[in-house]
Design an enzyme around this catalytic site. Structure first.
Site, PDB file in Angstrom:
ATOM      1  N   HIS A 193       0.841  -1.192   0.000  1.00 28.41           N
ATOM      2  CA  HIS A 193       0.000   0.000   0.000  1.00 28.41           C
ATOM      3  C   HIS A 193       0.882   1.251   0.000  1.00 28.41           C
ATOM      4  CE1 HIS A 193      -3.079  -2.882   0.826  1.00 28.41           C
ATOM      5  NE2 HIS A 193      -2.545  -3.195   1.998  1.00 28.41           N
ATOM      6  N   HIS A 234       3.163  -7.972   1.507  1.00 25.63           N
ATOM      7  CA  HIS A 234       2.570  -8.955   2.410  1.00 25.63           C
ATOM      8  C   HIS A 234       1.481  -9.739   1.703  1.00 25.63           C
ATOM      9  CE1 HIS A 234       0.068  -5.320   2.803  1.00 25.63           C
ATOM     10  NE2 HIS A 234      -0.950  -6.146   3.021  1.00 25.63           N
ATOM     11  N   ARG A 237      -0.798  -4.672  -6.317  1.00 27.61           N
ATOM     12  CA  ARG A 237      -0.587  -6.118  -6.243  1.00 27.61           C
ATOM     13  C   ARG A 237       0.760  -6.504  -6.829  1.00 27.61           C
ATOM     14  NH1 ARG A 237      -5.942  -5.231  -6.738  1.00 27.61           N
ATOM     15  NH2 ARG A 237      -7.223  -6.228  -5.113  1.00 27.61           N
TER      16      ARG A 237
END
Length: 448
Positions: free
Chosen positions: A102, A283, A302
């Site tokens: 993010h 993650h 992604r």
């Protein structure tokens, strides 16, 4: 004000058919239930159980838009576009989610503006930034174990995994060292991790060299052979990592994220342990049940293990390639039975409140002795006099609480509410110090 809220679970393929229902005490729907959202996110805002309590508004989002100061308090109502800055979730993963990261707040704001200026629809599949906000998050493990990938490994550990793969290759009937040679070549240099991820994603998702496809196939074959050797009594140095390769290959065959997983920390949380995932942290949740609290945003870059859009260039700019230890977030024990998880962001605080019947004496004495304890005790039905365990927490912003076990009478400065397993409530900040009288477990999200 205490406002009862509810919502319906979101159905994603990786979700569990039983975990959320089992936690909250309702009958399973028979479909994969992945997440239960509690908040004012436009994608699935919480439903207000009694709309008449808040002027007829049916969702938390509608109420906040109509009466921001009443719902959020003066501080959060002041900006031009008042919003609840966090989203609380119950998350149940029966299979692996995508590798992702993010953005920082600055990059999200800039990226959102640039994509708007380019005329990319906000719901476009190839859009990176759907809002101008960052998306840090924490996950609190509720299942006995919660499995995840989180952050990049130290180079020495990556070399150790590569060495184990080479030993497995040598022991195989058909050694193919060239595939591992290609990986090792891309792990050299000052920006080895960045260069390696760049190569894996570009060549592995449409490049024409075939090297990454060969590497993924070979790594999976070696991981399968490792399982056979382990059953025969062989001692391996990295069994969880190789087991993850096998699991990911079943879920996402041929995906380059299978190899990227070996570059990341493999984490097994025990119940009650918490991870903090800041901006730039790569993650993926693999399996388990947990409480997730995040900044309210949809911005996800992604990096594999997904058929969805991957913008390699933007991902590389967002990722933090610094090898770091697993980012466990320790609690601040503010009082008996009250644990606060405070990451270095202004969006949220997660509070875990727990009480057992045996805690009645100590918990009640602590509540009665703390600031506001006398008034809270009266509002909670004189819990200390009846031997009911009591816990206290003072709000600094609007809150959402969900009870995951047992039941409590929750009392604030002006009202109280009974909260039992499976129920959730929105709490306005003017309730001040909250007293929880009862036995069980509550998770509370609020702002710092």
């Amino acid at each position: 004000m205490f406002v009862g809220i509810t919502n319906s679970p979101r159905h994603y393929a990786w979700g569990s058919t039983t975990a959320i229902a089992g936690l909250l005490g309702y009958d399973p729907s028979g479909t994969a239930e992945a997440e239960l959202w509690l908040g004012a996110h436009p994608g699935s805002p919480s439903v207000i159980i009694d709309p008449e309590q808040v002027g007829g508004h049916h969702t938390l989002l509608d109420w906040i838009h109509a009466a921001p100061e009443e719902a959020l308090g003066a501080a959060l109502a002041a900006p031009a576009a008042p919003r609840l800055p966090y989203l609380l979730k119950i998350l149940a993963a029966a299979g692996p989610l995508s590798l992702q990261a993010h953005p920082t707040a600055d990059r999200a704001r800039i990226g959102f503006g640039l994509e708007n200026a380019a005329g990319i629809p906000q719901d476009a599949a190839d859009r990176n930034y759907r809002d101008p906000f960052h998306k840090p998050e924490v996950i609190f493990a509720l299942s006995d174990t919660f499995e995840a990938l989180c952050g990049f490994r130290e180079p020495a550990e990556i070399r150790g995994i590569l060495g184990e793969l080479r030993a497995l290759d040598v022991a195989s009937d058909d050694p193919q060292p060239g595939a591992l040679d290609a990986l090792e070549r891309h792990l050299l240099g000052d920006d080895a991790l960045r260069d390696c991820v760049d190569w894996l994603l570009r060549d592995g998702r449409g490049g024409d060299s075939g090297e990454v496809a060969w590497l993924v196939e070979r790594v999976v074959a070696l991981a399968v052979s490792a399982a056979d050797l382990a059953e025969s009594g062989a001692i391996l140095d990295y069994p969880p990592e190789l087991a993850t390769v096998r699991d990911l290959a079943r879920a996402y065959p041929g995906d380059p994220g299978i190899v990227i997983s070996l570059l990341t920390n493999r984490v097994s949380l025990r119940r009650g342990e918490v991870l903090y995932l800041p901006a730039g942290n790569i993650h993926a949740y693999l399996s388990g049940l947990g409480v997730e609290l995040m900044a309210a945003s949809d911005n996800v870059l992604r990096g594999g293990l997904s058929p969805k859009h991957i913008d390699v260039d933007e991902l590389l700019e967002v990722l933090d390639f610094t090898p770091l230890p697993v980012p466990y977030l320790p609690p601040v024990l503010s009082s008996p039975g009250v644990s606060e998880y405070r990451p270095d962001v202004d969006d949220f605080v997660l509070v875990h409140i727990a009480a057992e019947a045996a805690d009645a004496g100590a918990g009640s004495r602590a509540a009665a002795a703390s600031p506001g304890g006398k008034g809270a005790d009266a509002g909670a039905g004189a819990g200390s006099r009846t031997g009911v365990p009591m816990r206290q927490f003072t709000l600094t912003g609007p809150a959402i609480a969900i009870c995951t076990a047992g039941g409590f009478l929750v009392a604030g400065a002006g009202a109280s509410v009974a909260l039992k397993r499976g129920e959730s409530v929105y709490i306005t900040p003017d309730e001040g110090t909250l007293t929880f009288a009862g036995v069980g477990e509550v998770f509370l999200a609020t702002t710092p």
